[in-house]
Design a protein around this motif. Sequence first.
Motif, mmCIF file in Angstrom:
data_model
loop_
_atom_site.group_PDB
_atom_site.id
_atom_site.type_symbol
_atom_site.label_atom_id
_atom_site.label_comp_id
_atom_site.label_asym_id
_atom_site.label_seq_id
_atom_site.Cartn_x
_atom_site.Cartn_y
_atom_site.Cartn_z
ATOM 1 N N ALA A 28 -4.111 5.609 -2.779
ATOM 2 C CA ALA A 28 -5.544 5.380 -3.068
ATOM 3 C C ALA A 28 -5.865 4.062 -2.661
ATOM 4 O O ALA A 28 -6.810 3.416 -2.129
ATOM 5 C CB ALA A 28 -5.897 5.752 -4.374
ATOM 6 N N LYS A 29 -4.903 2.713 -2.980
ATOM 7 C CA LYS A 29 -5.299 1.587 -2.972
ATOM 8 C C LYS A 29 -5.242 1.194 -1.249
ATOM 9 O O LYS A 29 -5.837 0.256 -0.802
ATOM 10 C CB LYS A 29 -4.216 0.770 -3.454
ATOM 11 N N ALA A 30 -4.309 1.686 -0.548
ATOM 12 C CA ALA A 30 -4.183 1.535 0.809
ATOM 13 C C ALA A 30 -5.303 2.130 1.584
ATOM 14 O O ALA A 30 -5.946 1.517 2.360
ATOM 15 C CB ALA A 30 -3.079 1.921 1.252
ATOM 16 N N LEU A 31 -6.020 3.231 0.984
ATOM 17 C CA LEU A 31 -7.138 3.934 1.742
ATOM 18 C C LEU A 31 -8.283 2.895 1.240
ATOM 19 O O LEU A 31 -9.329 2.940 2.212
ATOM 20 C CB LEU A 31 -7.529 5.129 1.247
ATOM 21 N N ALA A 32 -8.432 2.402 0.121
ATOM 22 C CA ALA A 32 -9.625 1.716 -0.282
ATOM 23 C C ALA A 32 -9.515 0.356 0.680
ATOM 24 O O ALA A 32 -10.502 0.012 1.187
ATOM 25 C CB ALA A 32 -9.387 1.300 -1.642
ATOM 26 N N ARG A 33 -8.327 -0.171 1.152
ATOM 27 C CA ARG A 33 -8.467 -1.267 1.889
ATOM 28 C C ARG A 33 -8.973 -0.830 3.354
ATOM 29 O O ARG A 33 -9.587 -1.562 3.887
ATOM 30 C CB ARG A 33 -6.839 -1.848 2.072
ATOM 31 N N GLN A 34 -8.500 0.377 3.777
ATOM 32 C CA GLN A 34 -8.872 0.717 5.227
ATOM 33 C C GLN A 34 -10.467 1.177 5.257
ATOM 34 O O GLN A 34 -10.827 0.708 6.333
ATOM 35 C CB GLN A 34 -7.897 1.823 5.631
ATOM 36 N N ALA A 35 -10.953 1.731 4.141
ATOM 37 C CA ALA A 35 -12.285 1.978 3.960
ATOM 38 C C ALA A 35 -13.008 0.818 3.838
ATOM 39 O O ALA A 35 -14.426 0.912 4.140
ATOM 40 C CB ALA A 35 -12.561 3.236 3.066
ATOM 41 N N GLY A 36 -12.642 -0.419 3.406
ATOM 42 C CA GLY A 36 -13.305 -1.524 3.194
ATOM 43 C C GLY A 36 -14.182 -1.339 1.825
ATOM 44 O O GLY A 36 -15.286 -1.859 1.890
ATOM 45 N N CYS A 37 -13.504 -0.753 0.882
ATOM 46 C CA CYS A 37 -14.101 -0.527 -0.394
ATOM 47 C C CYS A 37 -13.317 -0.891 -1.565
ATOM 48 O O CYS A 37 -12.146 -1.076 -1.474
ATOM 49 C CB CYS A 37 -14.798 0.919 -0.483
#
Length: 247
Positions: A28-37
Amino acid sequence: MPQTGPQSVDRALAILDAVADTAGPVSAKALARQAGCSLSTAYHLLAPLTERGYLLRTARGYVPGPRIPGLHRDYLRHLEPAGRMTDLLARLRRATGAEAYYTAYRGGLITVVDTTAPVTDTANPFGPGRETRAHATAHGKALLAELPRPLRRRYLAEHGMARLTGSTIVSADALEAELARVRGQGYAVSLGEADPAYTCVAVALPRPRAGEDDAVHALSVSLPTEEFRRRPAEIRTALARAAASRP
């Protein structure tokens, strides 16, 4: 990627893309970075995506969920004759020893719908999904050659004609001449134009009627360029026979 809709929708789609494009589970942390949120926002988006089956949460992170195969089947059902092409592609693969592809133009987009190339073959330059290099691929040329000129110009204006190799056609006039040859000879060839190591050959499948909203379909194969040079006639003949016997 620029925002094209409500921010929450864009971020949810960015998360789906990130999971799909990654070889293994994504945190989830990596996805937050990629989604910019923020991480809390990421979890807020991940919850409905997981609940609806678009994603699956594992001990190591998120992976594509069980809804995804159904979406692909639905896509094939809407894009006839896609659902009946699998056996034909397999026969073409056996006849040529080359990877075979089914590609379609619809609604201004060109998509590689299905292929015999293994999903683990990351070196293959013609994987399933949206095709943005139509000017440089045989299947793209075969499809563009079938379109009315206004639709063809619109497609090229929206997607451009990037130079991918030293052989790529990047002039609109030169491409028009190439597409005229495709219509005249009944097949298209991309000799190292999209990838210097590969050549692809394609034929457009006959359409029952013409119209702006109709899909255009193509059948193609790709193989190392040096191998193609040894047997071009054999490859073209096998492709033409497969197209003539399509379901």
